[in-house]
Write a protein that holds these residues in place. Structure first.
Motif, PDB file in Angstrom:
ATOM      1  N   HIS A 164       0.832  -1.206   0.000  1.00  0.00           N
ATOM      2  CA  HIS A 164       0.000   0.000   0.000  1.00  0.00           C
ATOM      3  C   HIS A 164       0.867   1.257   0.000  1.00  0.00           C
ATOM      4  O   HIS A 164       0.549   2.246  -0.682  1.00  0.00           O
ATOM      5  N   GLN A 167       2.332   1.712  -3.441  1.00  0.00           N
ATOM      6  CA  GLN A 167       1.301   2.139  -4.378  1.00  0.00           C
ATOM      7  C   GLN A 167       0.942   3.602  -4.169  1.00  0.00           C
ATOM      8  O   GLN A 167       0.643   4.321  -5.127  1.00  0.00           O
ATOM      9  N   LYS A 229       2.712  -7.237  -3.211  1.00  0.00           N
ATOM     10  CA  LYS A 229       1.396  -7.769  -2.853  1.00  0.00           C
ATOM     11  C   LYS A 229       1.260  -9.223  -3.286  1.00  0.00           C
ATOM     12  O   LYS A 229       0.762 -10.071  -2.530  1.00  0.00           O
TER      13      LYS A 229
END
Length: 289
Positions: A164, A167, A229
């Motif tokens: 996260h 990203q 991920k």
């Protein structure tokens, strides 16, 4: 290895295509240090603002997963099934005897046969806590399964923090590239009285900021986030396998059936063959004898 190949491919295709089309690297090379300082520095600053020190260290460490891939390999899944088989057999034969293994895994002869699994605290704790709960008569399969599922989900949520964070950087880089480009345009406007060739160089330098922001976002940080991920989710199957086998054990299935349930629920690219696992389990039985 494939990660390095991917990075090399990006550079060769992007800059090779640019040069093949007649582009000149001079203006990019001249502007790159200043644009990188603005865009990269702002990205690092934003990253530090949005994460605590633990999150920063976690993310930096997890970048290595892009190149290393999943921690758990097919042999590790076979070893895990063998470990669980040995513990379940002991628990069914003598519940008191299994306590010495789950209470002190570091000195357990069974756990020490599989040092890689022993080195993973979460895997060891998941096994030990669940089997300990069964010995304390907390053995409702549905309740235990729910508890294990929530625990695994919580660990997965924590493990995905790096993805996260990466990203978020990828999402912000194009905008930061525009910021750098706007500053370049401001600089250009201050030299509006210069001849076209000078203005062209200045505008080109400003556009390097836009290019760099988009290039880093979609060429590096976005793919890095996706890979991290993917690796975390792949490794998550290892802990799901522990849950499947131990819940099957709580349903009072035979040890061999519990292991087969786990084998069937292992992803196909990690799943040991039936004959291969049978040979490994025979070795476990012989060692126990």
């Amino acid at each position: 290895m494939i990660g390095i190949v991917g990075i090399a491919t990006i550079f060769v295709m992007v800059f090779g295509g640019y040069l093949a089309a007649g582009g000149k690297m001079g203006i990019i090379i001249k502007s790159l240090p200043f644009e990188m300082m603005m865009i990269g520095g702002a990205a690092v600053g934003a990253f530090l603002i949005s994460n605590d020190m633990g999150g920063v260290k976690h993310t930096i460490k997890d970048i290595g997963k892009v190149f290393k891939g999943p921690k758990w390999k097919p042999d590790d899944y076979r070893d895990l099934l063998c470990l669980l088989f040995a513990l379940i057999r002991i628990q069914k034969a003598n519940p008191v005897e299994v306590e010495q293994h789950i209470e002190d895994p570091e000195n357990s002869a069974i756990f020490n046969k599989y040092p890689k699994i022993l080195g993973d605290k979460e895997a060891v704790n998941l096994i030990s806590d669940t089997m300990r709960s069964a010995s304390m008569n907390y053995d409702d399969p549905h309740q235990v399964e729910e508890v294990l599922e929530k625990r695994i989900e919580a660990n997965m949520h924590h493990a995905l923090h790096s993805s996260h964070a990466l990203q978020a950087i990828a999402d912000g880089l194009p905008a930061l590239g525009i910021v750098a480009a706007v500053l370049g345009v401001i600089k250009t406007m201050a030299s509006i009285d210069q001849p076209p060739e000078v203005l062209g160089t200045l505008i080109g330098g400003a556009l390097v900021g836009t290019f760099l922001g988009v290039f880093l976002a979609y060429g590096f940080f976005g793919p890095f986030a996706g890979k991290v991920k993917s690796v975390v989710e792949e490794d998550g199957h290892f802990y799901q396998l522990i849950r499947e086998v131990l819940v099957a054990n709580l349903h009072n299935h035979a040890a061999a059936i519990c292991i087969e349930v786990g084998r069937q629920n292992t992803p196909s690219h990690f799943r040991p063959g039936f004959s291969e696992l049978e040979e490994a389990l025979k070795s476990v039985k012989q060692d126990a004898a």
